[in-house]
Design a protein around this motif. Sequence first.
Motif, PDB file in Angstrom:
ATOM      1  N   CYS A  10       0.857  -1.185   0.000  1.00  0.00           N
ATOM      2  CA  CYS A  10       0.000   0.000   0.000  1.00  0.00           C
ATOM      3  C   CYS A  10       0.888   1.228   0.000  1.00  0.00           C
ATOM      4  CB  CYS A  10      -0.976   0.011   1.176  1.00  0.00           C
ATOM      5  SG  CYS A  10      -0.271   0.344   2.789  1.00  0.00           S
ATOM      6  N   GLY A  11       0.301   2.382   0.027  1.00  0.00           N
ATOM      7  CA  GLY A  11       1.075   3.614  -0.084  1.00  0.00           C
ATOM      8  C   GLY A  11       2.101   3.797   1.022  1.00  0.00           C
ATOM      9  N   THR A  12       1.702   3.510   2.249  1.00  0.00           N
ATOM     10  CA  THR A  12       2.622   3.718   3.370  1.00  0.00           C
ATOM     11  C   THR A  12       3.252   2.420   3.872  1.00  0.00           C
ATOM     12  OG1 THR A  12       0.766   3.515   4.880  1.00  0.00           O
ATOM     13  CG2 THR A  12       1.418   5.736   4.295  1.00  0.00           C
ATOM     14  N   ILE A  14       1.920   0.516   5.951  1.00  0.00           N
ATOM     15  CA  ILE A  14       1.526   0.258   7.330  1.00  0.00           C
ATOM     16  C   ILE A  14       0.015   0.175   7.547  1.00  0.00           C
ATOM     17  CG2 ILE A  14       3.555   1.252   8.435  1.00  0.00           C
ATOM     18  CD1 ILE A  14       1.751   3.771   8.924  1.00  0.00           C
ATOM     19  N   ALA A  15      -0.768   0.762   6.680  1.00  0.00           N
ATOM     20  CA  ALA A  15      -2.196   0.845   6.993  1.00  0.00           C
ATOM     21  C   ALA A  15      -2.993  -0.212   6.253  1.00  0.00           C
ATOM     22  CB  ALA A  15      -2.730   2.244   6.706  1.00  0.00           C
ATOM     23  N   THR A  16      -3.354   0.072   5.004  1.00  0.00           N
ATOM     24  CA  THR A  16      -4.233  -0.889   4.335  1.00  0.00           C
ATOM     25  C   THR A  16      -3.504  -2.196   4.014  1.00  0.00           C
ATOM     26  OG1 THR A  16      -3.821   0.125   2.185  1.00  0.00           O
ATOM     27  CG2 THR A  16      -5.749   0.876   3.384  1.00  0.00           C
ATOM     28  N   THR A  18      -1.686  -3.733   5.978  1.00  0.00           N
ATOM     29  CA  THR A  18      -1.806  -4.547   7.192  1.00  0.00           C
ATOM     30  C   THR A  18      -3.107  -5.340   7.166  1.00  0.00           C
ATOM     31  OG1 THR A  18      -0.637  -2.798   8.363  1.00  0.00           O
ATOM     32  CG2 THR A  18      -1.661  -4.495   9.709  1.00  0.00           C
ATOM     33  N   VAL A  19      -4.165  -4.684   6.708  1.00  0.00           N
ATOM     34  CA  VAL A  19      -5.461  -5.353   6.601  1.00  0.00           C
ATOM     35  C   VAL A  19      -5.393  -6.447   5.527  1.00  0.00           C
ATOM     36  CG1 VAL A  19      -7.909  -5.035   6.093  1.00  0.00           C
ATOM     37  CG2 VAL A  19      -6.657  -3.250   7.328  1.00  0.00           C
TER      38      VAL A  19
ATOM     39  N   ARG B  49       0.518  12.794   0.536  1.00  0.00           N
ATOM     40  CA  ARG B  49       0.260  11.379   0.337  1.00  0.00           C
ATOM     41  C   ARG B  49      -1.068  11.141  -0.380  1.00  0.00           C
ATOM     42  NH1 ARG B  49      -2.361   7.056   1.542  1.00  0.00           N
ATOM     43  NH2 ARG B  49      -1.271   5.081   1.636  1.00  0.00           N
ATOM     44  N   PHE B  53      -1.246   8.620  -3.284  1.00  0.00           N
ATOM     45  CA  PHE B  53      -1.990   7.401  -2.964  1.00  0.00           C
ATOM     46  C   PHE B  53      -3.352   7.788  -2.406  1.00  0.00           C
ATOM     47  CE2 PHE B  53       2.540   6.365  -2.045  1.00  0.00           C
ATOM     48  CZ  PHE B  53       2.740   5.496  -3.100  1.00  0.00           C
ATOM     49  N   ASP B  70       2.763   8.517   7.068  1.00  0.00           N
ATOM     50  CA  ASP B  70       3.814   7.747   7.742  1.00  0.00           C
ATOM     51  C   ASP B  70       3.860   7.985   9.254  1.00  0.00           C
ATOM     52  OD1 ASP B  70       4.884   6.577   5.353  1.00  0.00           O
ATOM     53  OD2 ASP B  70       5.641   8.555   4.846  1.00  0.00           O
ATOM     54  N   PRO B 115       1.611  -0.227  13.251  1.00  0.00           N
ATOM     55  CA  PRO B 115       0.643  -0.857  12.360  1.00  0.00           C
ATOM     56  C   PRO B 115       0.037  -2.146  12.895  1.00  0.00           C
ATOM     57  CG  PRO B 115       2.845  -0.791  11.384  1.00  0.00           C
ATOM     58  CD  PRO B 115       2.874   0.069  12.594  1.00  0.00           C
ATOM     59  N   LEU B 119      -4.036  -3.246  13.796  1.00  0.00           N
ATOM     60  CA  LEU B 119      -4.707  -4.020  12.761  1.00  0.00           C
ATOM     61  C   LEU B 119      -6.206  -4.114  13.057  1.00  0.00           C
ATOM     62  CD1 LEU B 119      -4.906  -5.962  10.371  1.00  0.00           C
ATOM     63  CD2 LEU B 119      -4.271  -7.801  11.917  1.00  0.00           C
ATOM     64  N   LEU B 122      -8.016  -0.947  12.294  1.00  0.00           N
ATOM     65  CA  LEU B 122      -8.221  -0.757  10.862  1.00  0.00           C
ATOM     66  C   LEU B 122      -9.341  -1.655  10.357  1.00  0.00           C
ATOM     67  CD1 LEU B 122      -4.501  -0.600   9.804  1.00  0.00           C
ATOM     68  CD2 LEU B 122      -6.183   1.148   9.283  1.00  0.00           C
TER      69      LEU B 122
END
Lengths: 97, 161
Positions: A10-12, A14-16, A18-19, B49, B53, B70, B115, B119, B122
Motif C-alpha cells: 500500500c502507499g505507506t 503500514i495501513a491498508t 496490514t489489513v 500522500r 496514494f 507515515d 501498524p 490491525l 483498521l
Amino acid sequence: MTKARILCVCGTGIATSTVVNDGVGKMCKRHGIDYEIIQCKALEVSSKLETFKPTVIVSTTPISCKSTVPIISGIPFLSGVGAEKMEEDIIAVLKKD
Amino acid sequence: MLDLKLLDRDLVMLNLEANTQTEALEKLAARLFEVGYVKETYAKAILEREKVFPTGLPTEGYGVAIPHTDVEHVIKPAIALGILQKPVKFNLMGDLDPNNQVDVQILFMLAIKEPHMQLKLLQDIMEIIQDSELLNKMVKAEDVKTLIQATEQYVKEKGVA
C-alpha cells in the motif's frame, strides 16, 4: 507445491497493507496453502521483487514497476465489494505455482 | 472491541465546512495537531500522500476516505472523524485515473503509530464503512454524543469489531 510468497503493498506500507496481510493470511490457511507474507510501501516494490521474490503481489495502490509477477487488487479486503472474485484470483495464482 | 478511546470526542468534527478535499484534510489534521496527537509536519504529509496514494472508497451509501500517512509524523495513535456538510471529491484508492472520483462525506483520518497493534482498529473501520446503516446514523447525528452513542451501540450489538 513450493511455499507461496505473498507481497502486500500500500502507499505507506503500514495501513491498508496490514489489513490485506491479515486477510490473505487467513485465506491461505482456509485453503491449506503454505505461505510466507510480507508487506511494504509501493515505493519498495522493485527492491522487494529482487529480495523477496514474491509469487503474487496484492496491492491497494497501482504499481508501476515492470514485473511478470501477477498483481491483484486488495481493495475488496477494505470495501467488501468483489471479495469472492479476488479470493478466486489469488488462490488461482498460488495453486498454479 | 473497537477501541473507542482512539475516537476522542475532541477529534470528532460534525458539520465540517469544506469546499475542497484539501480544505477538509487541513481542518481535520489541524485538529489532530491542536489536541496533541500529531506533529506539525503531519498535515503537509497527509496532503502529499493523498495526491500520490488516494484513499477514497465508495460504499453503498456515503463515500468514505481514510487519509493517513507515515508513522514519523504521529505522536500518539488516534482517529479524527469528520462529517462534511457537503461532499467533496476524492480520488479512488488504487486508481490513478484522476477521472475516477468519489463524493466523500465521511473522513476517518488515521494517526497510526504501530501498524500491527492497530490491525484490529483498521479492520473495525473497514467493517464500519461497510455498514450503510451506521454510516447513515453518523452523518445524521446532530451532536458528537449522538454519534459516539451510535458507534458504541454498533460495537455492542455486533461485538465487532
